[in-house]
Enzyme design. Structure first.
Site, PDB file in Angstrom:
ATOM      1  N   HIS A  51       4.530 -11.735   3.018  1.00  9.70           N
ATOM      2  CA  HIS A  51       5.009 -10.733   3.968  1.00  9.70           C
ATOM      3  C   HIS A  51       4.504 -11.060   5.365  1.00  9.70           C
ATOM      4  O   HIS A  51       3.357 -11.474   5.536  1.00  9.70           O
ATOM      5  CB  HIS A  51       4.511  -9.340   3.561  1.00  9.70           C
ATOM      6  CG  HIS A  51       4.764  -8.307   4.624  1.00  9.70           C
ATOM      7  ND1 HIS A  51       6.033  -7.887   4.944  1.00  9.70           N
ATOM      8  CD2 HIS A  51       3.925  -7.644   5.468  1.00  9.70           C
ATOM      9  CE1 HIS A  51       5.960  -7.007   5.923  1.00  9.70           C
ATOM     10  NE2 HIS A  51       4.699  -6.848   6.262  1.00  9.70           N
ATOM     11  N   CYS A  74       4.820  -9.467   9.571  1.00  9.20           N
ATOM     12  CA  CYS A  74       5.304  -8.386  10.413  1.00  9.20           C
ATOM     13  C   CYS A  74       5.079  -8.724  11.870  1.00  9.20           C
ATOM     14  O   CYS A  74       4.187  -9.499  12.211  1.00  9.20           O
ATOM     15  CB  CYS A  74       4.642  -7.052  10.064  1.00  9.20           C
ATOM     16  SG  CYS A  74       2.846  -7.072  10.061  1.00  9.20           S
ATOM     17  N   SER A  82       0.829  -1.206   0.000  1.00 12.15           N
ATOM     18  CA  SER A  82       0.000   0.000   0.000  1.00 12.15           C
ATOM     19  C   SER A  82       0.862   1.253   0.000  1.00 12.15           C
ATOM     20  O   SER A  82       1.996   1.260   0.483  1.00 12.15           O
ATOM     21  CB  SER A  82      -0.912   0.003   1.219  1.00 12.15           C
ATOM     22  OG  SER A  82      -0.154  -0.029   2.408  1.00 12.15           O
ATOM     23  N   CYS A  97      -7.284   1.853  13.619  1.00  5.83           N
ATOM     24  CA  CYS A  97      -8.419   0.956  13.836  1.00  5.83           C
ATOM     25  C   CYS A  97      -8.664   0.137  12.572  1.00  5.83           C
ATOM     26  O   CYS A  97      -8.373   0.587  11.460  1.00  5.83           O
ATOM     27  CB  CYS A  97      -9.680   1.752  14.168  1.00  5.83           C
ATOM     28  SG  CYS A  97      -9.551   2.760  15.657  1.00  5.83           S
ATOM     29  N   GLU A 104      -2.922   0.091  -3.944  1.00  7.58           N
ATOM     30  CA  GLU A 104      -4.108  -0.392  -3.231  1.00  7.58           C
ATOM     31  C   GLU A 104      -5.094   0.718  -2.848  1.00  7.58           C
ATOM     32  O   GLU A 104      -5.763   0.640  -1.822  1.00  7.58           O
ATOM     33  CB  GLU A 104      -3.686  -1.188  -1.974  1.00  7.58           C
ATOM     34  CG  GLU A 104      -2.771  -2.358  -2.300  1.00  7.58           C
ATOM     35  CD  GLU A 104      -2.379  -3.174  -1.072  1.00  7.58           C
ATOM     36  OE1 GLU A 104      -2.971  -2.969  -0.001  1.00  7.58           O
ATOM     37  OE2 GLU A 104      -1.474  -4.005  -1.191  1.00  7.58           O
ATOM     38  N   HIS A 148       5.854   2.498  10.972  1.00 11.84           N
ATOM     39  CA  HIS A 148       4.931   2.822  12.052  1.00 11.84           C
ATOM     40  C   HIS A 148       5.354   4.086  12.797  1.00 11.84           C
ATOM     41  O   HIS A 148       4.753   4.435  13.804  1.00 11.84           O
ATOM     42  CB  HIS A 148       4.811   1.650  13.019  1.00 11.84           C
ATOM     43  CG  HIS A 148       4.191   0.442  12.400  1.00 11.84           C
ATOM     44  ND1 HIS A 148       4.937  -0.556  11.829  1.00 11.84           N
ATOM     45  CD2 HIS A 148       2.898   0.083  12.220  1.00 11.84           C
ATOM     46  CE1 HIS A 148       4.125  -1.491  11.344  1.00 11.84           C
ATOM     47  NE2 HIS A 148       2.886  -1.128  11.565  1.00 11.84           N
TER      48      HIS A 148
END
Length: 780
Positions: free
Chosen positions: A660, A662, A452, A535, A503, A713
């Protein structure tokens, strides 16, 4: 009298008020005072939604993460942050800095009380909370750093609730679980050496709470459901022996996410007035607990599911509670959900457009509270007192059981036809690598992203306009084509080798697919917290799963037509679809996962036919789904690996299959990761300073790997030197032909300015290391 209680409630609010509040503060649209007022209003609203309970939790709320709150309140702050965090700064600003990192003045937390930190302070590590999709911030334990109480959050929130007229039960993360969930930064550091100081702090907090009027205090010790070392068991005994009698409040030790099994006697022996049992995950433990329960100790019965959305069978739940009441009396019973309702959507009543039949089968957090209240009333006043609730529950249970929408003969027939050959690709990974190298022609250290790109305000507005009907289908499609094309041009200009389409048409990596599959249904406001302000809205699997038509082919084909570089098709894997959905509970999870694998297998074949040379099937939840007890791992890993292979094994040798993952600790399941038989694995790695690479230095992984070099992040932009050092570290553990270069995860939540500069730095660093490799200079 039995008591109606709850262990925790969703923080986010019915319309994600927490997200809007926190992100407005980060963007400096709100002041610190406004943030605090908004948080207080949200807490008050959450307490009101739990009316009818005898014990309402207080202290479960957090602006980011409750584990982070505990670490910060104990002054256990990583050394790299200490020069940047002022003791006079607002606690909120310091929490956000720890969670998100600091990258200089432009990326410091909002609010005038937080001084700008030095450039390049990475955020604290984040990982999954047991086997849920909630992420917690991992406390870091360092040599010479002792816990000191800096913020008495339990007392503050209890006093706030008391002032609002709420009969609150303060919630604390238990000291032993806190230490077990933390990460010692030195192998020589004994985490349990911190217990004396921690116990002294907890004793003070318990005394303060009792003095403030708390009748009960809930201490969460979820690690009691794990495999425990002798040292951990001893820590539990010494800790609770020391906490006994610290104040007059009664203690409830809460366990959840599994059965206590061999730790049941330990848990029952700990000095406390009550013990909470998760009777959804392990209903059979109740009988043993009742037999061994010490005189005077109460049981908290988790008889409604705190993690799923299917309406409780009140007859069954009440029967369980009645059995306990007959044995020990109702006065020693607390009725509760199985775990905190943090993992449930807030309120089913807000779902105005949800299919009426399916809606009748569901229960969200507000409804769970009502179920708890009804069961408690049934214990205290008899079944006749809740006759209408019991009748409604029976009707819903029977409706779901009989519905023709749940079972599909074609899906069942296809499952029955799966053979061992369906799980195997035509050639082994080494042969495929040679075929793919010739077809793809990629350079050493190929660069790519995970999937993304930023979901900007404009993207969200266009999607909302399309959903509401204010933007036509043609106009929306043109908008998406323009966004995809623009993103491809940006990737080409930066110099990435394998591209993605971004995406932009997808609202979520699971919900997007769920909306296109039969057997799934989506909600409008069924949000749950994933981490911080992030969320997700898990779709619901209510029946057998079918794919009416291809789901991603149109946009992937268009994206590939816009570039002569390799374009990856992007799919979410079957285990992640399972884990990040609310899953039907009327058949084994493995069967539902196999149904998902078959529809993804068809999608992989369609992407190949559309000309895609690489397809990524993401499985970030594979490790998350691992059972909490090691003795249960083998069975789960068998079917989870099989389902991934069933999804991808139809691909030709020349098609490169990526996956992938994580926030995964691979050391103990590395053979299963290899058994997935993917051609390229990309993994989160940047926050853990290369620790995940240690396993690849010991295990001869047969395929290619992209350990993340950019933490997505955090808003920090990594420097070229930082990325280059991570690539060189990767090359110490892996062979050059194995290494790919990529971010940790998708870039959906980041902004374009930081993304572009970060990827420019990633490509520049990669080219530098490539040049060293080409000249045979040392790179490790």
């Amino acid at each position: 009298m039995a008591l109606a209680t709850n262990l925790g409630f969703p923080r986010i609010g019915p319309a994600r008020e927490l997200k809007k509040l926190v992100e407005s503060y980060w963007s400096k649209q709100l002041t610190l005072d406004q943030l605090r007022v908004g948080a207080a209003q949200l807490r008050a609203a959450n307490w009101k939604l739990q009316s009818g309970l005898d014990h309402v939790p207080a202290g479960d709320f957090s602006l980011y993460d409750h584990v982070l709150d505990t670490a910060a309140s104990l002054s256990l702050v990583p050394a790299r942050f200490r020069p940047a965090l002022s003791p006079a700064a607002a606690i909120e600003d310091n929490l956000f800095a720890l969670a998100r990192g600091l990258g200089g003045p432009s990326q410091s937390p909002a609010g005038s009380s937080q001084a700008a930190g030095p450039i390049g302070i990475p955020a604290m590590e984040m990982t999954k909370w047991f086997d849920t999709n909630y992420h917690y911030i991992v406390p870091e334990l360092e040599e010479g750093v002792r816990p000191v109480l800096a913020w008495n959050k339990p007392l503050e929130t209890f006093q706030e609730a008391k002032a609002a007229g709420v009969n609150a039960r303060p919630v604390l993360l238990g000291p032993v679980s806190f230490l077990l969930l933390s990460k010692p930064k030195s192998p020589a550091l004994d985490r349990f050496a911190l217990l004396p100081d921690l116990v002294a702090i907890y004793r003070k907090q318990l005394r303060d709470l009792a003095a403030a009027g708390a009748a009960w205090v809930q201490i969460d010790e979820p690690c009691l459901v794990l495999d425990l070392t002798p040292e951990a068991k001893a820590a539990y005994k010494s800790t609770y022996s020391s906490l006994a009698g610290a104040g007059t409040a009664k203690l409830l030790i809460a366990t959840y996410f599994g059965g206590l099994r061999d730790n049941l006697d330990l848990a029952l022996s700990l000095p406390s007035e009550a013990l909470h049992l998760d009777l959804i995950r392990d209903p059979d433990q109740l009988l043993t607990a009742l037999e061994r329960l010490p005189a005077g100790k109460s049981l908290s019965l988790g008889v409604v599911d705190g993690r799923n959305v299917w309406r409780a069978d009140l007859d069954r739940a009440l029967s369980i509670a009645e059995r306990a009441a007959d044995r020990i009396g109702p006065d020693r019973l607390l009725i509760a959900p199985s775990c905190s309702l943090l993992h449930a959507p807030v309120d089913l009543d807000l779902e105005a457009t949800l299919d009426a039949e399916i809606k009748s089968w569901l229960s969200f957090a507000v409804q769970r509270v009502r179920e708890v209240v009804a069961i408690t009333r049934g214990i205290n006043q008899g079944r006749s007192a809740i006759a209408s609730e019991l009748e409604a529950s029976r009707a819903a249970t029977e409706s779901r059981r009989r519905s023709t929408r749940v079972h599909h003969p074609q899906v069942q027939a296809r499952l029955a036809g799966v053979t061992p050959q369906h799980y195997r690709r035509a050639s082994d990974v080494a042969q495929r690598r040679r075929v793919q190298a010739e077809r793809l022609g990629l350079p050493a250290l190929p660069t790519t992203t995970i999937g993304s790109f930023p979901q900007t305000k404009e993207v969200r507005q266009a999607r909302a306009g399309f959903v509401s009907g204010t933007l036509s289908s043609a106009a929306y499609d043109q908008f998406l084509r323009d966004e995809i094309t623009r993103t491809i041009r940006i990737q080409e200009a930066i110099g990435l080798d394998v591209l993605v389409h971004g995406e932009f048409e997808r609202n979520d990596m699971v919900e997007y697919f769920g909306e296109q599959l039969e057997g799934y249904v989506s909600t409008k406001l069924g949000w749950v917290q994933s981490y911080g302000s992030r969320c997700v809205k898990p779709p619901l699997i209510y029946g057998d799963i079918r794919r009416p038509r291809p789901m991603t082919v149109e946009w992937s084909r268009f994206a590939q037509s816009q570039t002569d570089r390799i374009m990856k098709g992007m799919l979410t894997g079957p285990v992640t679809m399972l884990q990040w959905s609310f899953v039907r509970d009327d058949q084994p999870r493995s069967e539902t996962c196999k149904q998902l694998a078959l529809v993804l297998r068809d999608e992989v074949s369609d992407l190949e036919a559309a000309g895609l040379k690489a397809v990524q099937v993401d499985e970030p939840a594979l490790r998350e789904g691992l059972p909490l007890r090691r003795s249960d791992w083998a069975e789960y890993l068998r079917w989870a690996v099989d389902c991934f292979r069933l999804s991808t094994a139809s691909a030709a040798d020349a098609t490169q299959i990526h996956t992938h993952m994580c926030y995964s600790e691979f050391n103990d399941i590395i053979q299963s990761i290899a058994d997935l038989d993917a051609d390229v694995l990309s993994i989160e790695n940047s926050r853990s300073a290369g620790e995940l690479l240690e396993v690849f230095a010991r295990f001869e992984y047969p395929a290619q790997i992209g350990p993340g070099v950019y933490d997505i992040h955090s808003p920090r932009v990594p420097s070229v030197a930082e990325v280059e050092s991570l690539i060189r570290a990767n090359l110490k553990a892996l062979r050059p032909w194995q290494v790919w270069v990529n971010p940790d995860c998708g870039l959906k939540t980041r902004g374009w300015d930081e993304v572009k500069q970060s990827l420019v730095n990633v490509v520049e660093a990669t080219r530098s290391v490539r040049a060293a490799l080409a000249s045979k200079q040392p790179v490790g």
